[in-house]
Structures are given as structure tokens and as C-alpha cells.
Write an enzyme that holds these catalytic residues in place. Structure first.
Site, short mmCIF file in Angstrom:
data_model
loop_
_atom_site.label_atom_id
_atom_site.label_comp_id
_atom_site.label_asym_id
_atom_site.label_seq_id
_atom_site.Cartn_x
_atom_site.Cartn_y
_atom_site.Cartn_z
N HIS B 277 0.98 -1.16 0.09
CA HIS B 277 0.06 -0.02 -0.10
C HIS B 277 0.74 1.15 0.06
O HIS B 277 2.02 1.15 0.83
CB HIS B 277 -1.01 -0.02 1.04
CG HIS B 277 -0.45 0.03 2.62
ND1 HIS B 277 -0.33 1.13 3.11
CD2 HIS B 277 -0.28 -0.88 3.45
CE1 HIS B 277 0.49 1.06 4.44
NE2 HIS B 277 0.22 -0.28 4.50
N GLU B 323 -4.81 1.87 2.73
CA GLU B 323 -4.76 0.86 3.81
C GLU B 323 -4.86 1.17 5.31
O GLU B 323 -5.69 0.71 5.88
CB GLU B 323 -3.61 -0.07 3.68
CG GLU B 323 -3.65 -1.49 4.25
CD GLU B 323 -3.11 -1.57 5.71
OE1 GLU B 323 -3.43 -2.16 6.47
OE2 GLU B 323 -2.32 -0.35 6.16
#
Lengths: 454, 454
Positions: B277, B323
Site C-alpha cells: 500500500h 490501507e
């Protein structure tokens, strides 16, 4: 048939029960070490309060005094010294080095290799021959090498997964480069640091001169310095390199191994050693090499006492002196063991850094290694997946001739050669958890060795 | 019978040959990654030039632009963005906090938790109730908690070998502490940092409010700060705690997942994702969390191209957005995959730091996991001993509902929570070799998935 089955079943039950008891004991070892571990604060003292401790130095003597006192404070059954004469090499004033292109001087970081002679007080300056190997050097012959400084620049192979293999593949340059260069008439040898990273710290380490060959001065250059020198040589093959170093070998000095002992309750004459080496290079705090191994060894005995575990056999924490430039402590320990008719069944050394545990290398017969197999499932939950034939440790090596089975604690190798033998081997690079997991792993193995023998 | 044996033999030979080809391919992947790897310099740029990149921030947008450009420069077959609306929380001016005993104020380091409301502009000051658990808090009841600041001080359990287990055992305090405290009338919640070491950096992280409960401000306190506060509370139960924070949630912002693709030569419609991420917490460079995963994913595709490997299936490097505080990017990716009828056979995520590899966790059926078993001997020489049922990764999680098998790259966990979500998660804490070994491990798995399917 029924009897046989019953017997077999009983055996299986007994084995499972023993394994359960081991499993519980090992869990309690890890719990104590991770929740109440002392090794990290001990390492802080050894590196920050005592610091560098090359054989023969004041630091080494302080480390002897302090670890002896520490083990006495821990209430071990016996703490004693083993006197040993050690080489006493000193660096003297800091080295100077540069390469010169025309009138332009570019300074590079170097450090004399341990055991090297000094340059003349004015230093030495000469043209440079860069080589990657001894065969390449020999092929050049004396006509090209005479009067030159040989620059050994073969890097550690980055594609080796275990960095110790990469080290083994490159370290002959440091150990024997000066001799190989001197045979062809060189006046100095500069060696690329045995380091796995790009940095500005020269990594020193031991070297030796062959007899009958002129003693020429030799030093390590940082990896960044080596890359810069190599690049500059391609552009200016006629550049000259200057270095000055002030090291010397003094008469051997008196020093000591430090031994702490828990006396065995059932088989006191069977000894299990767990150790590391107390000396470090002079320019490093020696946190990973090998302060970690020393405090881990003491922690193994502390944890056993804290858990109220009474070993069947005698367990010794040994701080070996002089691994770095002589191995006199390791040799002395084995000599005394032989002389005193001591039976050492196993020795465990931690000298690969205070990193996260991976396993143990074993030096022993296939039958001895097979005895360790049933322990593997007990150790696997703690990340110890790599247990098998391997290397033990330099200091415990001399015990092999007495039939002792050797175990080398094997932490993850990836970062070790970023720090090894350099000023960057500091306390701050050690992770408390990784150090403690190493200590617990060693304690678990020592527990199994003590409980089941070998 | 003879025919059967011949057939069996042929099968064995074919298997051995295939394993040899795999072994050679994997060796070349590691060689390329370790000798010519680019991930470390990419990570330097992402952390040092771009820096923090919380969803909705300028840094996040820069990271989107830069990784898109980087993958285009690498000559991947296709590079594209997936638009996604993300939460946009901002910290505002730095927090202030102290505890007061009489007229003496002692400052402690705190950081607002992501998603928290601000205090009033003057801050909030109140007496402190320290608890270790929600049941302990509830047992106190509203009469003792009302008007107070609740101090959640349960440490991560140091005896857990895998630190993610210790994190799981403590993180409810951060996620739900404010809600639990508010239910009983508290005016604020201070949470011991989810950190495995003793340090002075507060570790932030996501929290959420339950509906129907007052929104009270909540912050993380450093572990050293928590220990000091706890000690002071024992000596002075009447002390008061003051904190002021200025964070707020702005309207959702437009952002993107960034996807780079190598098109499959035989089964282009079967997709394998490898990702990390791109967002990080605002107070961190996000080197381990999760700059490492992003640059490793791009490196997987670069290595394949550098080796001239033509994947059978389509391989995608995905930089997921958000995330940390929403998972919107991961959800969006799976939504689009479903909408476009894409067949994702496997997804690999690296979001546990750029540390030395240990293995992969697998989320899939027993039959799917069994297909991985023959690969274990191929990966074991690279330190990948821990391969089995486990967790995949937050961002790839939503793909599970499409039948995708998930693989979570599992590096060593020991140091992760020293840095996680704190200002100390810097480039300098990443080892080049460890990062590269992780990238090579992911590339090796992706190679096996591509070659053999699942």
C-alpha cells in the site's frame, strides 16, 4: 503380540510426555528471557561503558573484571579466570590516506589491518595496481607490481544468500593480500573492506605475514572509498596512493578467559560450555562481534537460575579472550580441559551477531547429529528451522579434538557484515528482542543437551 | 505393470526436470535482485523525497504520480490508475500533553489517533483512570470513569514470538478504547503505543467510533511516556492529565490505486497481483509500512523484464491506496475486478515490513495450499521455511470473495513494531539486503504461480 503393543504404546506415551515436559520447559525459558531478560542492559554496559576491548588493551582488562564481577553477582556456583598470554597489537595514531591525481588529493577512509606493520613515519606513496584475485595478481608478475601499492578490490558476492559464504569468498584478500603483494615486490597493500554494504567505514580484521616475505603495511579501505578509487584508476591509471599508519606489535600481554559455572547435580563431571568472545577490534564497540555472544552466554545461566532449574550436568558460560587476533583463549581453554581431564560433551558458541535466530550449525558425527533430530520440532516454533551440519565457532573449535560436539548459534546473517570489525558495530544496531531471542535459543539448546545428553 | 512403472518413471523424470528448471529460474531471480536490485534506491526516493503520504495528502498524490511514472519508465505493458474516494483526516498543529502533580507539569509525547476528533481549542484536563483491559474498565463503572481520562496501558505481550500476535492482543485498546471509555462518560482516552520497544515516539494508528456514543478525543502516548505516567499515578493517584490536539476529518478526497502490468503471453486473462500500500501515516516516512511493499512489487516486474521472462499469465504490481485508515483502495480494486469479470488466480501482498524473509502465509482451501507444497523445497534455500495457512494482507483481502488465493509475504517480525506508525519508520532502518531478499522471494513465488498456476 499384545505385550509388544503395550510396550510400544508405553514407549510412545513416555516419549510424548518427555516431549511435553521439554516443550513446557522451553516455553518457560523464552518467557523468562523475553519478559525479564538482562542481556540487553549488560550489552549496553559492555559497549557504552567499557567499549573497545582488543586483546591486551585496558578495555579488554575492564571487560574481564566486569564480566567476572557480573557473574559473581548472579550467584553462579563458581566464577574463575584462566590466564592466557595474548598478542598485543596497537593501532597508534589514526591513519591518513589519499590518492593524488596531479596536485589534487582525495582523502579516503582506511584502517590498518590487525597485525600489520606501520608505514615509515612519513607514510608511503606509490602507483596503484588494482586486482580482483591472487591469480590475476600473479599473472601481472613482479615487473608490473614492484614498487607499487596493490589494491585488492574483489567485493563480497552479493548473490550469496548467507553472507558468511560471501565473506569466506573474499577474506583471503585481507588475510594474505599483503604477503601475496610483497612476494612480487609491492610496497603496500590496500584491501576493500569485507562489508556487504556501501559505506564510509573501513572494516579492519586480522591478517598474517608468511615467513620469509617482506612485511609491507596493509590497510582496509571503506567500500565507498574502494569504489571511488577504482573509478578514479580507470580514468587516471597513473594516480598515486598515499597512506600512513602507526600501528605496532608489542610484547604479548597477560589476559584471561572468564568462566562462570553452574555445578551439575547428577553428572557434574560432564560439562556443557556456552560462550562468546570478550575481545573486540579496537575501533568498534563490538556489540554484535561479540558482545552479544558474551551477554547471551551469561543470560543462559541467569535464566536457568531464575527458573529454579537445577542442571544435571555442569554448565559453563565462557568469555573467551583473543578470538580476533590469535585465538589464544580458545586454545588455552581446550588445553586446560585436556590437562584437567575434563569431559566436555558439548559447546555452544554465539559469534555471528545478535540477530534474529535461524538455527544451529553442528560439528559432530552423523550419529551425534542424529541425536539432535528429535529436538527439531521443539525448536521450530521459535524460528529455529536451520539445524544441521555446519560450523561451530572459532573459540570452541579447539575442543573438537577432545570429542566435544560443537554447536554454532546461527542468527540471520543479512546485516552482520554491515557492522563487522568497523566503528559502526554499536549498541544501537542491536535489537533487544533479537538479542534476547538468541539468548533464549541458546538456553533452550543447553537445556536439551543437559536433560538428554549427547 | 512394466508400463505403469515406465509411466511413473517418466512422471518422476518430468517432475525432476521441471523442478530443476524452476530451481534455475529462482536462482536467476535472486541473482538479478541482489546484484542489480533497484528497490532500495526507489525506497529512498519514496521516503526521503516524497515522505509521509496519508490518504488525501499532497504526499499521497505525489506518490501516485511518481510510482505511475516509475512503472511507465520501466516499460511495463500497461500502467493505469483506479480512481477511489478516500477518507481525509488531518492532524493539524502538533499535539501537546502533560500530566500535572500540584503545580509541576511533566510533558509526555503523544500523537492523535487517526480518525480521532480534536479536543476543544483549550485542550482537556482531567483525572486519570489507568486500566489494562475493557473488562477492568467496565467493572469500574460510570461513577468512577465519568469526567475522567481513561489511560489504556496493556503492553504488547513480549513473550509472543511473532510480534503480530502481540499486536493483535493489544490493538483493540487503540481501535475501540475511546468508544469503551466514552460509554462510561470519560472525556478522553490515552492509549499506550502499540510498540514492542521502550521509546519516546508515539505510534499512531487507526481508531473508530461506534455510533451513538459520544466522540471523545483519543491519542497514543509513547511507551516510555506510558511507563512514566503509570509510575506517577501509583505515587500520585490524584494527578491530572492535559492534552490538546487539533485533528479533523475533512470531506473525502479523490485518490488512486496505481497499477502496472505485464501482459500474459498464454493466459492473459488469468491475473496475478503483487502489491503493497502506497499510503502511510502522516508522521512517518512509511519505509517499512509500506514503502517497502510498494517498491518490492515494482521490483518483481522489473526483475522479470530484466531476465527476459515472458509471463504466461498477466502479472500486476498494485500500489493500493488507503490501507491505513479505510481500505478503500483494496475494496475498490476487488469491486473493479468483479465488475470487469477479471479472473484473479492469486494475490501476494508485502505489508509486514522490509525485513529478512521467513515465508508466506496462505489464505485458500486445503487443496489450494497443497498445490504449494511441492514448491517448498525450491524456496527453503532462501530462508523461506514458514509457508502455510496464515494471513494474506489487508489490501488483497477483498479479493478472497472472488476465489483468489491470497499470499502474505512474511518477513521476520521482531523489529516491525519498533517502527510501525511512528516517526522512526525511516529509510535508515531498512537493510538493503533484507529489502531485496523480500523482493526476490515475492518474485520467486510469482514465478511459480505464473508457471504452474494454482
Amino acid at each position: 503380540m499384545k505385550k509388544t503393543i503395550t510396550l510400544l504404546f508405553s514407549l510412545v506415551v513416555a516419549t510424548v510426555q518427555a516431549q511435553n515436559a521439554d516443550s513446557v520447559a522451553i516455553r518457560s525459558i523464552y518467557n523468562e528471557t523475553l519478559a525479564h531478560g538482562k542481556s540487553y542492559e549488560w550489552l549496553r554496559h559492555l559497549t557504552k561503558q567499557i567499549g573497545p576491548r582488543l586483546s591486551g588493551s585496558t578495555g579488554a582488562q575492564k571487560a574481564v573484571d566486569w564480566t567476572k564481577q557480573l557473574m559473581e553477582q548472579q550467584g553462579f556456583d563458581r566464577v574463575f579466570l584462566q590466564e592466557v598470554m595474548v598478542p598485543h597489537w596497537v593501532r597508534g595514531a589514526k591513519e591518513e590516506a589519499y590518492f593524488r591525481i596531479g596536485s589534487k588529493k582525495t582523502t579516503v577512509p582506511i584502517a590498518a589491518l590487525g597485525g600489520s606493520v606501520a608505514t615509515s613515519p612519513k607514510g608511503v606513496e606509490a602507483g596503484v595496481i588494482e586486482v580482483k584475485s591472487f591469480p590475476e595478481l600473479r599473472a601481472l608478475g613482479p615487473e608490473k607490481v614492484k614498487g607499487k601499492i596493490v589494491f585488492f578490490n574483489r567485493p563480497m558476492d552479493p548473490t550469496k544468500i548467507n553472507t558468511f559464504e560471501a565473506y569466506s569468498g573474499a577474506v583471503e584478500q585481507r588475510a594474505n593480500g599483503a604477503t601475496e603483494a610483497a612476494k612480487l615486490g609491492a610496497v603496500g597493500a590496500i584491501v576493500r573492506s569485507m562489508a556487504s554494504n556501501a559505506d564510509d567505514s573501513p572494516h579492519t580484521g586480522g591478517m598474517r605475514y608468511a615467513t620469509g616475505v617482506p612485511l609491507i603495511p596493509t590497510a582496509a579501505i571503506s567500500t565507498n572509498g574502494a569504489d571511488l578509487l577504482s573509478k578514479s584508476l580507470k580514468e587516471n591509471p597513473g594516480l598515486t596512493f598515499y597512506f600512513k599508519q602507526n600501528c605496532e606489535s608489542l610484547p604479548d600481554a597477560k589476559s584471561y578467559n572468564v568462566v562462570g559455572e553452574l555445578r551439575g547435580s547428577e553428572k557434574p563431571d560432564e560439562i556443557i560450555v556456552v560462550g562468546g568472545h570478550l575481545d573486540s577490534w579496537d575501533l568498534a564497540e563490538g556489540a554484535h562481534d561479540d558482545g552479544s555472544g558474551c551477554v547471551q552466554a551469561i543470560e543462559v545461566l541467569r535464566v536457568m537460575k531464575a527458573l529454579g532449574y537445577k542442571p544435571k550436568r555442569t554448565i559453563r558460560a565462557v568469555m573467551f579472550m583473543n578470538e580476533e587476533n590469535g585465538l589464544r583463549g580458545g586454545v588455552k581453554y581446550a588445553d586446560l580441559a585436556k590437562q584437567n581431564n575434563e569431559k566436555h560433551i558439548a559447546a555452544v558458541e554465539s559469534d555471528n551477531g545478535g540477530f534474529t535466530p535461524r538455527g544451529f550449525g553442528i560439528v559432530g558425527t552423523p550419529a551425534q547429529r542424529a541425536k539432535v533430530d528429535p529436538w527439531k520440532p521443539l525448536l521450530a516454533p521459535y524460528g529455529l528451522a536451520e539445524i544441521g551440519a555446519g560450523s561451530g565457532g572459532a573459540d570452541i573449535g579447539p575442543l573438537a579434538q577432545l570429542g566435544t560436539v560443537l554447536f554454532g548459534f546461527k542468527p540471520d546473517s543479512q546485516r552482520y557484515f554491515d557492522y563487522h570489525h568497523a566503528s559502526v558495530d554499536t549498541f544501537e544496531t542491536v535489537s533487544k528482542r533479537e538479542l534476547e531471542l538468541g539468548a533464549a535459543s541458546m538456553a533452550a539448546l543447553v537445556y536439551l543437551l543437559d536433560t538428554h545428553g549427547l
